[in-house]
Write a protein that holds these residues in place. Structure first.
Motif, PDB file in Angstrom:
ATOM      1  N   TYR A 116      34.106  33.888 -49.857  1.00  0.00           N
ATOM      2  CA  TYR A 116      35.543  34.132 -49.719  1.00  0.00           C
ATOM      3  C   TYR A 116      36.141  33.210 -48.649  1.00  0.00           C
ATOM      4  O   TYR A 116      37.146  32.547 -48.878  1.00  0.00           O
ATOM      5  CB  TYR A 116      35.802  35.606 -49.358  1.00  0.00           C
ATOM      6  CG  TYR A 116      37.179  35.881 -48.824  1.00  0.00           C
ATOM      7  CD1 TYR A 116      38.273  35.948 -49.669  1.00  0.00           C
ATOM      8  CD2 TYR A 116      37.386  36.053 -47.456  1.00  0.00           C
ATOM      9  CE1 TYR A 116      39.547  36.187 -49.172  1.00  0.00           C
ATOM     10  CE2 TYR A 116      38.648  36.292 -46.947  1.00  0.00           C
ATOM     11  CZ  TYR A 116      39.734  36.357 -47.805  1.00  0.00           C
ATOM     12  OH  TYR A 116      40.988  36.580 -47.303  1.00  0.00           O
ATOM     13  N   VAL A 117      35.497  33.154 -47.485  1.00  0.00           N
ATOM     14  CA  VAL A 117      35.994  32.321 -46.383  1.00  0.00           C
ATOM     15  C   VAL A 117      36.012  30.845 -46.793  1.00  0.00           C
ATOM     16  O   VAL A 117      37.004  30.144 -46.586  1.00  0.00           O
ATOM     17  CB  VAL A 117      35.154  32.536 -45.093  1.00  0.00           C
ATOM     18  CG1 VAL A 117      35.473  31.482 -44.043  1.00  0.00           C
ATOM     19  CG2 VAL A 117      35.387  33.937 -44.535  1.00  0.00           C
TER      20      VAL A 117
ATOM     21  N   ILE B 208      34.890  38.533 -37.457  1.00  0.00           N
ATOM     22  CA  ILE B 208      34.255  37.229 -37.680  1.00  0.00           C
ATOM     23  C   ILE B 208      34.971  36.488 -38.807  1.00  0.00           C
ATOM     24  O   ILE B 208      35.322  35.305 -38.672  1.00  0.00           O
ATOM     25  CB  ILE B 208      32.748  37.383 -37.993  1.00  0.00           C
ATOM     26  CG1 ILE B 208      31.996  37.828 -36.744  1.00  0.00           C
ATOM     27  CG2 ILE B 208      32.155  36.080 -38.542  1.00  0.00           C
ATOM     28  CD1 ILE B 208      30.554  38.285 -36.994  1.00  0.00           C
ATOM     29  N   ALA B 209      35.218  37.177 -39.924  1.00  0.00           N
ATOM     30  CA  ALA B 209      35.898  36.532 -41.050  1.00  0.00           C
ATOM     31  C   ALA B 209      37.308  36.097 -40.657  1.00  0.00           C
ATOM     32  O   ALA B 209      37.726  34.973 -40.973  1.00  0.00           O
ATOM     33  CB  ALA B 209      35.937  37.478 -42.253  1.00  0.00           C
ATOM     34  N   ALA B 210      38.034  36.952 -39.962  1.00  0.00           N
ATOM     35  CA  ALA B 210      39.391  36.606 -39.525  1.00  0.00           C
ATOM     36  C   ALA B 210      39.363  35.418 -38.564  1.00  0.00           C
ATOM     37  O   ALA B 210      40.208  34.512 -38.653  1.00  0.00           O
ATOM     38  CB  ALA B 210      40.051  37.818 -38.870  1.00  0.00           C
ATOM     39  N   MET B 211      38.391  35.391 -37.663  1.00  0.00           N
ATOM     40  CA  MET B 211      38.263  34.269 -36.723  1.00  0.00           C
ATOM     41  C   MET B 211      37.998  32.968 -37.468  1.00  0.00           C
ATOM     42  O   MET B 211      38.550  31.923 -37.147  1.00  0.00           O
ATOM     43  CB  MET B 211      37.140  34.558 -35.722  1.00  0.00           C
ATOM     44  CG  MET B 211      36.833  33.435 -34.743  1.00  0.00           C
ATOM     45  SD  MET B 211      35.712  32.140 -35.360  1.00  0.00           S
ATOM     46  CE  MET B 211      34.206  33.052 -35.593  1.00  0.00           C
TER      47      MET B 211
ATOM     48  N   ARG C  71      41.065  26.064 -50.359  1.00  0.00           N
ATOM     49  CA  ARG C  71      42.456  26.178 -50.804  1.00  0.00           C
ATOM     50  C   ARG C  71      43.411  25.634 -49.747  1.00  0.00           C
ATOM     51  O   ARG C  71      44.369  24.939 -50.061  1.00  0.00           O
ATOM     52  CB  ARG C  71      42.769  27.639 -51.116  1.00  0.00           C
ATOM     53  CG  ARG C  71      44.117  27.831 -51.740  1.00  0.00           C
ATOM     54  CD  ARG C  71      44.300  29.249 -52.209  1.00  0.00           C
ATOM     55  NE  ARG C  71      45.584  29.404 -52.846  1.00  0.00           N
ATOM     56  CZ  ARG C  71      46.124  30.566 -53.109  1.00  0.00           C
ATOM     57  NH1 ARG C  71      45.470  31.676 -52.820  1.00  0.00           N
ATOM     58  NH2 ARG C  71      47.302  30.642 -53.671  1.00  0.00           N
ATOM     59  N   PHE C  72      43.131  25.933 -48.503  1.00  0.00           N
ATOM     60  CA  PHE C  72      43.946  25.443 -47.388  1.00  0.00           C
ATOM     61  C   PHE C  72      43.957  23.917 -47.378  1.00  0.00           C
ATOM     62  O   PHE C  72      45.017  23.288 -47.301  1.00  0.00           O
ATOM     63  CB  PHE C  72      43.385  26.005 -46.078  1.00  0.00           C
ATOM     64  CG  PHE C  72      44.117  25.599 -44.827  1.00  0.00           C
ATOM     65  CD1 PHE C  72      45.472  25.842 -44.676  1.00  0.00           C
ATOM     66  CD2 PHE C  72      43.432  25.001 -43.773  1.00  0.00           C
ATOM     67  CE1 PHE C  72      46.146  25.486 -43.506  1.00  0.00           C
ATOM     68  CE2 PHE C  72      44.088  24.646 -42.609  1.00  0.00           C
ATOM     69  CZ  PHE C  72      45.445  24.889 -42.472  1.00  0.00           C
ATOM     70  N   ALA C  73      42.786  23.301 -47.479  1.00  0.00           N
ATOM     71  CA  ALA C  73      42.684  21.843 -47.457  1.00  0.00           C
ATOM     72  C   ALA C  73      43.321  21.227 -48.700  1.00  0.00           C
ATOM     73  O   ALA C  73      44.033  20.223 -48.610  1.00  0.00           O
ATOM     74  CB  ALA C  73      41.225  21.416 -47.334  1.00  0.00           C
ATOM     75  N   LYS C  74      43.077  21.812 -49.870  1.00  0.00           N
ATOM     76  CA  LYS C  74      43.571  21.242 -51.130  1.00  0.00           C
ATOM     77  C   LYS C  74      45.077  21.362 -51.282  1.00  0.00           C
ATOM     78  O   LYS C  74      45.671  20.648 -52.080  1.00  0.00           O
ATOM     79  CB  LYS C  74      42.870  21.884 -52.334  1.00  0.00           C
ATOM     80  CG  LYS C  74      41.369  21.703 -52.350  1.00  0.00           C
ATOM     81  CD  LYS C  74      40.972  20.251 -52.363  1.00  0.00           C
ATOM     82  CE  LYS C  74      39.462  20.120 -52.387  1.00  0.00           C
ATOM     83  NZ  LYS C  74      38.998  18.786 -52.155  1.00  0.00           N
ATOM     84  N   THR C  75      45.701  22.258 -50.536  1.00  0.00           N
ATOM     85  CA  THR C  75      47.165  22.371 -50.586  1.00  0.00           C
ATOM     86  C   THR C  75      47.810  21.546 -49.477  1.00  0.00           C
ATOM     87  O   THR C  75      48.988  21.726 -49.181  1.00  0.00           O
ATOM     88  CB  THR C  75      47.624  23.843 -50.452  1.00  0.00           C
ATOM     89  OG1 THR C  75      47.179  24.359 -49.186  1.00  0.00           O
ATOM     90  CG2 THR C  75      47.117  24.698 -51.587  1.00  0.00           C
ATOM     91  N   GLY C  76      47.041  20.637 -48.886  1.00  0.00           N
ATOM     92  CA  GLY C  76      47.590  19.816 -47.809  1.00  0.00           C
ATOM     93  C   GLY C  76      47.890  20.618 -46.565  1.00  0.00           C
ATOM     94  O   GLY C  76      48.823  20.315 -45.833  1.00  0.00           O
TER      95      GLY C  76
ATOM     96  N   HIS D 267      49.088  26.120 -47.453  1.00  0.00           N
ATOM     97  CA  HIS D 267      48.835  27.519 -47.809  1.00  0.00           C
ATOM     98  C   HIS D 267      48.241  28.249 -46.602  1.00  0.00           C
ATOM     99  O   HIS D 267      47.149  27.933 -46.163  1.00  0.00           O
ATOM    100  CB  HIS D 267      47.879  27.597 -49.008  1.00  0.00           C
ATOM    101  CG  HIS D 267      47.667  28.979 -49.500  1.00  0.00           C
ATOM    102  ND1 HIS D 267      48.544  29.603 -50.353  1.00  0.00           N
ATOM    103  CD2 HIS D 267      46.692  29.877 -49.237  1.00  0.00           C
ATOM    104  CE1 HIS D 267      48.113  30.821 -50.603  1.00  0.00           C
ATOM    105  NE2 HIS D 267      46.989  31.017 -49.937  1.00  0.00           N
ATOM    106  N   SER D 268      48.952  29.215 -46.082  1.00  0.00           N
ATOM    107  CA  SER D 268      48.509  29.943 -44.895  1.00  0.00           C
ATOM    108  C   SER D 268      47.220  30.704 -45.159  1.00  0.00           C
ATOM    109  O   SER D 268      47.102  31.417 -46.158  1.00  0.00           O
ATOM    110  CB  SER D 268      49.592  30.910 -44.442  1.00  0.00           C
ATOM    111  OG  SER D 268      49.081  31.767 -43.439  1.00  0.00           O
ATOM    112  N   LEU D 269      46.279  30.548 -44.254  1.00  0.00           N
ATOM    113  CA  LEU D 269      45.023  31.282 -44.366  1.00  0.00           C
ATOM    114  C   LEU D 269      45.189  32.753 -43.985  1.00  0.00           C
ATOM    115  O   LEU D 269      44.436  33.602 -44.441  1.00  0.00           O
ATOM    116  CB  LEU D 269      43.961  30.637 -43.473  1.00  0.00           C
ATOM    117  CG  LEU D 269      43.431  29.304 -43.999  1.00  0.00           C
ATOM    118  CD1 LEU D 269      42.631  28.601 -42.926  1.00  0.00           C
ATOM    119  CD2 LEU D 269      42.581  29.516 -45.220  1.00  0.00           C
TER     120      LEU D 269
END
Length: 191
Positions: free
Chosen positions: A161-162, A88-91, A168-173, A176-178
């Motif tokens: 965590y998710v 679930i977390a990975a998805m 972080r993904f959004a803030k790095t444009g 940053h790979s999830l």
């Protein structure tokens, strides 16, 4: 003059809105900008949606049906509770990486200055995710793989965590790979 099938224009509007949300600078999206991107009038948008809030509701419905449909598939397919939590977390991370515009909706960035019921709905979405994680952790506890007393705390920690990874993904444009480091981090959270 090209004709579109019923519902096709509505889908096109939502897809364009989602692609506009993928712009890293994340400027406020107006109906005028959306109409210009689609090369239609604003009135044409309002023939399909009563308001911009309704357009965002369409995106939220897509997010909810996709994510909870996938969660149901995971829990039906996987009997092991800890494996359910991990999957679930990975998805959730994978979904965000494949749908960067939707990530901005999930973290609420795209909903700033929009109708407050939209943010309330996304808050409820997060609560439902945490509930799904609790259920999977209860399965793990019944299988002797987790401590029943820690189910709520661990589900909250994994949810946070998710969400943190989404931010972080959004803030790095969206650079940053999830997926980077996620397996090891999830293993630590589930240890």
């Amino acid at each position: 003059m090209a004709t579109t099938k019923p519902g096709e224009r509505k889908l096109q509007i939502l897809q364009t809105l989602a692609s506009m949300l993928e712009q890293p600078k994340g400027e406020k999206i107006t109906t005028a900008a959306l109409a210009a991107k689609l090369d239609v009038s604003e009135a044409a948008l309002y023939r399909h949606f009563a308001s911009k809030a309704q357009m965002f509701e369409g995106l939220i419905e897509f997010i909810e049906s996709s994510v909870f449909g996938l969660i149901n598939q995971i829990t039906e397919r996987e009997e092991n509770g800890l494996q359910q939590v991990h999957a679930i977390a990975a998805m959730l991370l994978n979904f965000a990486e494949r749908n960067p515009g939707m990530t901005r909706v999930m973290i609420g960035d795209a909903l700033v200055n929009e109708n407050e019921r939209l943010q309330a709905r996304m808050n409820q979405f997060v609560e439902r995710i945490e509930l799904a994680l609790k259920q999977a952790l209860r399965v793990a506890a019944s299988q002797g793989q987790a401590d029943e007393a820690q189910v709520a705390a661990r589900a909250g920690m994994i949810t946070s965590y998710v969400i943190g990874r989404w931010h972080r993904f959004a803030k790095t444009g969206f650079k940053h790979s999830l997926a980077e480091g996620a397996p090891a981090q999830l293993a630590m959270l589930l240890a």
